[in-house]
Design a protein around this motif. Structure first.
Motif, mmCIF file in Angstrom:
data_model
loop_
_atom_site.group_PDB
_atom_site.id
_atom_site.type_symbol
_atom_site.label_atom_id
_atom_site.label_comp_id
_atom_site.label_asym_id
_atom_site.label_seq_id
_atom_site.Cartn_x
_atom_site.Cartn_y
_atom_site.Cartn_z
ATOM 1 N N GLY A 57 0.765 -1.237 0.000
ATOM 2 C CA GLY A 57 0.000 0.000 0.000
ATOM 3 C C GLY A 57 0.795 1.284 0.000
ATOM 4 N N GLY A 58 2.118 1.198 0.040
ATOM 5 C CA GLY A 58 2.934 2.405 0.028
ATOM 6 C C GLY A 58 3.296 2.833 -1.376
ATOM 7 N N GLU A 59 3.988 3.938 -1.460
ATOM 8 C CA GLU A 59 4.485 4.416 -2.741
ATOM 9 C C GLU A 59 5.906 4.933 -2.558
ATOM 10 N N ILE A 60 6.663 4.903 -3.634
ATOM 11 C CA ILE A 60 8.034 5.410 -3.580
ATOM 12 C C ILE A 60 8.003 6.885 -3.945
ATOM 13 N N SER A 61 8.551 7.725 -3.074
ATOM 14 C CA SER A 61 8.569 9.169 -3.315
ATOM 15 C C SER A 61 9.608 9.503 -4.390
ATOM 16 N N THR A 62 9.626 10.739 -4.810
ATOM 17 C CA THR A 62 10.559 11.168 -5.855
ATOM 18 C C THR A 62 12.017 11.035 -5.435
ATOM 19 N N ASN A 63 12.284 11.022 -4.140
ATOM 20 C CA ASN A 63 13.664 10.835 -3.688
ATOM 21 C C ASN A 63 13.947 9.395 -3.256
ATOM 22 N N GLY A 64 13.066 8.458 -3.641
ATOM 23 C CA GLY A 64 13.325 7.035 -3.444
ATOM 24 C C GLY A 64 12.956 6.460 -2.095
ATOM 25 N N SER A 73 15.267 12.046 6.521
ATOM 26 C CA SER A 73 15.191 13.133 5.552
ATOM 27 C C SER A 73 14.511 14.346 6.169
ATOM 28 N N SER A 74 14.786 15.504 5.613
ATOM 29 C CA SER A 74 14.100 16.720 6.044
ATOM 30 C C SER A 74 12.842 16.970 5.222
ATOM 31 N N TRP A 75 12.492 16.062 4.335
ATOM 32 C CA TRP A 75 11.400 16.285 3.395
ATOM 33 C C TRP A 75 10.022 15.939 3.925
ATOM 34 N N SER A 76 9.894 15.225 5.005
ATOM 35 C CA SER A 76 8.560 14.806 5.433
ATOM 36 C C SER A 76 8.542 14.505 6.928
ATOM 37 N N TYR A 77 7.338 14.300 7.421
ATOM 38 C CA TYR A 77 7.120 13.852 8.789
ATOM 39 C C TYR A 77 7.315 12.338 8.831
ATOM 40 N N TYR A 78 7.817 11.828 9.960
ATOM 41 C CA TYR A 78 8.017 10.390 10.144
ATOM 42 C C TYR A 78 7.010 9.849 11.147
ATOM 43 N N TRP A 79 6.317 8.784 10.758
ATOM 44 C CA TRP A 79 5.323 8.132 11.600
ATOM 45 C C TRP A 79 5.957 7.484 12.819
ATOM 46 N N SER A 80 5.239 7.518 13.917
ATOM 47 C CA SER A 80 5.559 6.706 15.091
ATOM 48 C C SER A 80 4.391 5.746 15.311
ATOM 49 N N SER A 81 4.572 4.833 16.226
ATOM 50 C CA SER A 81 3.482 3.934 16.618
ATOM 51 C C SER A 81 2.662 4.521 17.763
ATOM 52 N N SER A 82 3.041 5.699 18.221
ATOM 53 C CA SER A 82 2.452 6.296 19.422
ATOM 54 C C SER A 82 1.213 7.126 19.110
ATOM 55 N N PRO A 83 0.069 6.734 19.682
ATOM 56 C CA PRO A 83 -1.153 7.512 19.465
ATOM 57 C C PRO A 83 -1.107 8.815 20.252
ATOM 58 N N TYR A 84 -1.881 9.770 19.796
ATOM 59 C CA TYR A 84 -2.052 11.016 20.528
ATOM 60 C C TYR A 84 -3.165 10.786 21.543
ATOM 61 N N ALA A 85 -2.860 10.952 22.809
ATOM 62 C CA ALA A 85 -3.781 10.578 23.884
ATOM 63 C C ALA A 85 -5.129 11.309 23.817
ATOM 64 N N ALA A 86 -5.149 12.528 23.335
ATOM 65 C CA ALA A 86 -6.389 13.311 23.338
ATOM 66 C C ALA A 86 -7.332 12.998 22.175
ATOM 67 N N ASP A 87 -6.831 12.243 21.161
ATOM 68 C CA ASP A 87 -7.676 11.961 19.991
ATOM 69 C C ASP A 87 -7.167 10.684 19.324
ATOM 70 N N SER A 88 -7.948 9.623 19.380
ATOM 71 C CA SER A 88 -7.517 8.319 18.854
ATOM 72 C C SER A 88 -7.374 8.301 17.334
ATOM 73 N N ASN A 89 -7.825 9.343 16.644
ATOM 74 C CA ASN A 89 -7.660 9.429 15.197
ATOM 75 C C ASN A 89 -6.322 10.046 14.796
ATOM 76 N N LEU A 90 -5.552 10.472 15.793
ATOM 77 C CA LEU A 90 -4.265 11.115 15.534
ATOM 78 C C LEU A 90 -3.117 10.264 16.074
ATOM 79 N N VAL A 91 -1.987 10.365 15.395
ATOM 80 C CA VAL A 91 -0.764 9.656 15.795
ATOM 81 C C VAL A 91 0.373 10.674 15.811
ATOM 82 N N LEU A 92 1.328 10.469 16.705
ATOM 83 C CA LEU A 92 2.462 11.383 16.808
ATOM 84 C C LEU A 92 3.473 11.122 15.690
ATOM 85 N N ARG A 93 3.989 12.225 15.118
ATOM 86 C CA ARG A 93 5.001 12.156 14.075
ATOM 87 C C ARG A 93 6.098 13.175 14.382
ATOM 88 N N VAL A 94 7.299 12.898 13.880
ATOM 89 C CA VAL A 94 8.429 13.809 14.036
ATOM 90 C C VAL A 94 8.738 14.445 12.687
#
Length: 145
Positions: free
Chosen positions: A36-43, A99-120
């Motif tokens: 289900g993923g895709e390769i970005s322009t920078n690979g 990379s500085s090009w995007s946010y990176y997913w974590s497995s950590s949910p945001y406690a105040a809203d289960s539809n959100l996840v923390l990213r760096v």
């Protein structure tokens, strides 16, 4: 649409010091596109949170916790804010494969809203809460290797 809430790195610093060093894994192109993923322009593989989780599982790994991602920032010398002009920090996280090009997913949910996840977002060094439906970069981890 980006999430309205920005979370401070300061909250995460104290919990990252005792983590065992994970083995960071980049998804091969085949695993990325077959799950289900895709390769970005920078690979780099990018996906929404659900697909990123599945891609990591296909590699017998998992998405990192927010503490594991913040540990990279701390070890690279991130300050609490305004890291875009910190050249040592910018160079360090890139040498570690991020990379500085995007946010990176974590497995950590945001406690105040289960539809959100923390990213760096490594470029500025901050942690954000975003919708699981957004696309973003990720790296998988195998703990304690």
């Amino acid at each position: 649409m980006k999430t309205l809430l920005k979370i401070s790195l300061a909250v995460m610093i104290t919990s990252s010091a005792l983590q065992a060093a994970p083995k960071w894994i980049n998804s091969p192109q085949k695993n990325c596109t077959l799950n289900g993923g895709e390769i970005s322009t920078n690979g780099v593989c990018k996906a929404n949170w659900k697909d990123a989780t599945a891609i990591c599982a296909s590699l017998e790994a998992k998405l990192p916790t927010i503490e594991q991602l913040v540990d990279v920032e701390v070890n690279c010398g991130a300050s609490l804010h305004d890291n875009e002009d910190n050249q040592a920090y910018q160079s360090c996280y890139k040498k570690k494969g991020f990379s500085s090009w995007s946010y990176y997913w974590s497995s950590s949910p945001y406690a105040a809203d289960s539809n959100l996840v923390l990213r760096v977002y490594f470029k500025d060094g901050d942690v954000y809460a975003h919708s699981k439906e957004l696309s973003g970069y990720f790296r998988c981890v195998r703990s304690g290797q």
